[in-house]
Design an enzyme around this catalytic site. Structure first.
Site, PDB file in Angstrom:
ATOM      1  N   LYS B 101      -7.325   7.947  -2.226  1.00 18.58           N
ATOM      2  CA  LYS B 101      -7.069   6.516  -2.357  1.00 18.58           C
ATOM      3  C   LYS B 101      -8.355   5.819  -1.936  1.00 18.58           C
ATOM      4  CE  LYS B 101      -4.984   2.586  -0.297  1.00 18.58           C
ATOM      5  NZ  LYS B 101      -4.189   2.030   0.793  1.00 18.58           N
ATOM      6  N   GLY B 162      -1.055  -5.490   5.545  1.00 22.95           N
ATOM      7  CA  GLY B 162      -0.331  -5.720   6.789  1.00 22.95           C
ATOM      8  C   GLY B 162       0.215  -7.129   6.949  1.00 22.95           C
TER       9      GLY B 162
END
Lengths: 285, 259
Positions: B101, B162
């Site tokens: 990733k 987040g």
């Protein structure tokens, strides 16, 4: 805009507000330009006694005199660093918490912090800090009455963090090499440049001393995960990992920029001067 | 909906369209049960320096039965293409997987990916044989450029990492989905099950979720909720939603109303 830390070993000049203030601005600009030309890596402009307006002028003078050759870091005052488009901020031990200061800065600006013994252990909140300045290492006229921490405390401070640590306090061309050999990434000086008869000569001598300390360190230690790690002679990788207590199956090792194949560990020697990274998987998204 | 709603990345079939991260958990037990409840197969990890002060320390990751999951190392911490390539190589050496990733994030305040360096790193990693899953802003043009280059997916963010803000860029994600020939994985910003369902209804192929689960009051329950959100959203996407109308449309036959 991104501001990169200089390559180790590097030299920082911490200015004295009195020297730099008022009509001394022109003298300061000349001295800084001369120092930058001689290889100075960074100047930390400290002018606690000046009002903000005069401070801003001083930092602007420094940015122009440094001319991109040396970084300009502003002591304590994030606002002035921003307004003068300096390279970063240096926080005194009693300054803003680094995380709070980081939020004030433009992306890419540098942030340093002073640490003093006995509370020299890097705090847990050094996220966002790019470098540390540790002192007082040697006795110095600018901090009378302070018991110098000594080189061993400097070594301990360097071991305790992966951040580059500059030694400060009584550092001269005579002892700068010892600081770097002990693990520092460089030195910060005040009078060794500020009171020098000839700034360019002082800078050149200090830089030469830093380089010789760096060579001495390369002969006795490798750099392991950004920190100096003492090696007496060479060591095979499995032995080093065993010494570290690391499980060879769960880590990867990069030696001088190349990943070492696990099957080749037993044939791979680590020598003083090598740059070694030992990494593992951590929680992440 | 066809019986076979396969989710395939780079020729590999996955049974779950929810991928999960392993960061920010309060303890190993919470993570273990949350991973279980999520039903996820793809689980991301970061790569970082061994803690030299406690080199033998067990981390949360040591508590996971990795034979049950497909580990996906990320390049977190990379600020430039060069750093990302280096971390990807280290990740391959640690995990043995050549999937990565890819994330290149220059600034820790907003944690937004750098499109230029992501593209550059993707090119290099593809040359080196990696299966690249790039984390990007929801930029449809960048997504196409990466796909053309050969990335296995594109992973647009819903909102900053987040933040739990959900999908702040529906229109862009819809465009990416409409154009994509590789799986679109919405990564970052998902705050709860509804956000995951929304992303899947827009046509995303999968979601990657970390903070919303790890920091929920009950991570296990939230992991299950988000799993159901992903499944519900996927079914709704296939079912074909009704068009949005400006006015009401009665559900009961008004012409036969008893008056």
């Amino acid at each position: 805009m991104s501001h990169r830390l200089p390559a180790a070993p590097w030299l920082m000049w911490v200015t004295d507000g009195r020297l730099a203030g008022g009509s001394g601005g022109g003298v300061f600009a000349d001295a800084l330009a001369e120092a930058a030309g001689a290889g100075l890596d960074a100047v930390q402009v400290r002018a606690r006694d000046l009002p903000a307006g005069a401070s801003l002028e001083l930092v602007r003078t420094a940015v122009s005199a440094a001319g991109g050759r040396a970084l300009v870091l502003v002591n304590d005052r994030a606002d002035i660093a921003m307004a003068a488009r300096a390279d970063g901020v240096h926080l005194p031990a009693a300054g803003l918490p680094p995380a709070a200061c980081r939020q004030l800065l433009r992306p890419g600006m540098l942030l340093g912090r002073s640490i003093h013994p006995p509370e020299a252990e890097p705090r847990g909140d050094d996220r966002g800090v790019d470098y540390l300045v540790f002192g007082t290492v040697y006795a110095t006229a600018s901090k009378p009455g302070i018991v110098p921490a000594g080189v061993e405390a400097l070594t301990a401070a360097c071991r305790a963090t992966a951040l580059p640590v500059l030694a400060i306090g009584g550092v001269t061309a005579a002892n700068a090499a010892d600081c770097v050999a002990a693990g520092a990434a460089g030195c910060a000086v005040q009078s060794a440049i500020g009171s020098a008869a000839k700034v360019s000569v002082a800078v050149a001598e200090l830089k030469a001393a830093l380089r010789s300390g760096w060579e001495r360190r390369a002969a006795t230690a490798c750099t392991l995960n950004g920190r100096p790690y003492r090696l007496d002679g060479s060591l095979l990788l499995p032995e080093l990992l065993a010494r570290l207590g690391a499980d060879p199956r769960s880590v990867a090792v990069e030696l001088n920029g190349n990943i070492v194949d696990r099957r080749a560990y037993a044939l791979t020697a680590v020598r003083p001067g090598d740059r070694l990274e030992v990494v593992r998987a951590l929680g992440g998204g | 909906m066809s019986a076979d709603d396969a989710f395939v990345i780079a020729g590999r079939r996955f049974g779950s369209r929810l991928m999960v991260g392993t960061g920010k958990y309060r303890d190993a037990a919470e993570m273990r049960v949350a991973l279980e409840a999520s039903g996820a197969e793809v689980v991301t990890v970061a790569i970082g320096r061994l803690n030299l002060d406690r080199p033998g320390e067990r981390t949360l990751l040591d508590e996971i039965d990795w034979s049950r999951y497909f580990v996906l190392p990320n390049t977190a911490g990379a600020r430039t293409a060069e750093e990302a390539v280096r971390i990807a190589r280290l990740g391959r050496a640690v995990t043995g997987s050549d999937w990565v990733k890819l994330e290149v994030i220059p600034d820790p305040t907003y944690l937004l990916p750098d499109p230029v360096d992501t593209l550059e790193a993707a090119r290099e990693l593809l040359d080196e044989g990696f299966v690249v899953l790039p984390y990007i802003h929801a930029d449809p043009v960048l997504a196409k450029r990466l796909e053309a280059m050969g990335t296995a997916t594109v992973m647009p963010l819903g909102s900053p990492i987040g933040s739990g803000q959900g999908l702040r860029n529906r229109a862009s994600i819809e465009l990416i989905v409409a154009q994509a020939g590789v799986p679109v994985v919405v990564d970052a910003g998902i705050g709860s099950a509804a956000d995951a369902a929304e992303a899947m209804e827009l046509g995303a192929d999968a979601c990657l979720v970390n903070t919303a689960i790890a920091q929920a009051r009950d991570p296990e329950l939230m992991a299950h909720a988000i799993r159901l959100g992903v499944e519900a959203g996927r079914k709704a996407y296939h079912a074909g939603r009704i068009p949005v109308r400006a006015h009401a449309s009665a559900s009961s036959p008004l012409e036969r109303a008893v008056r």
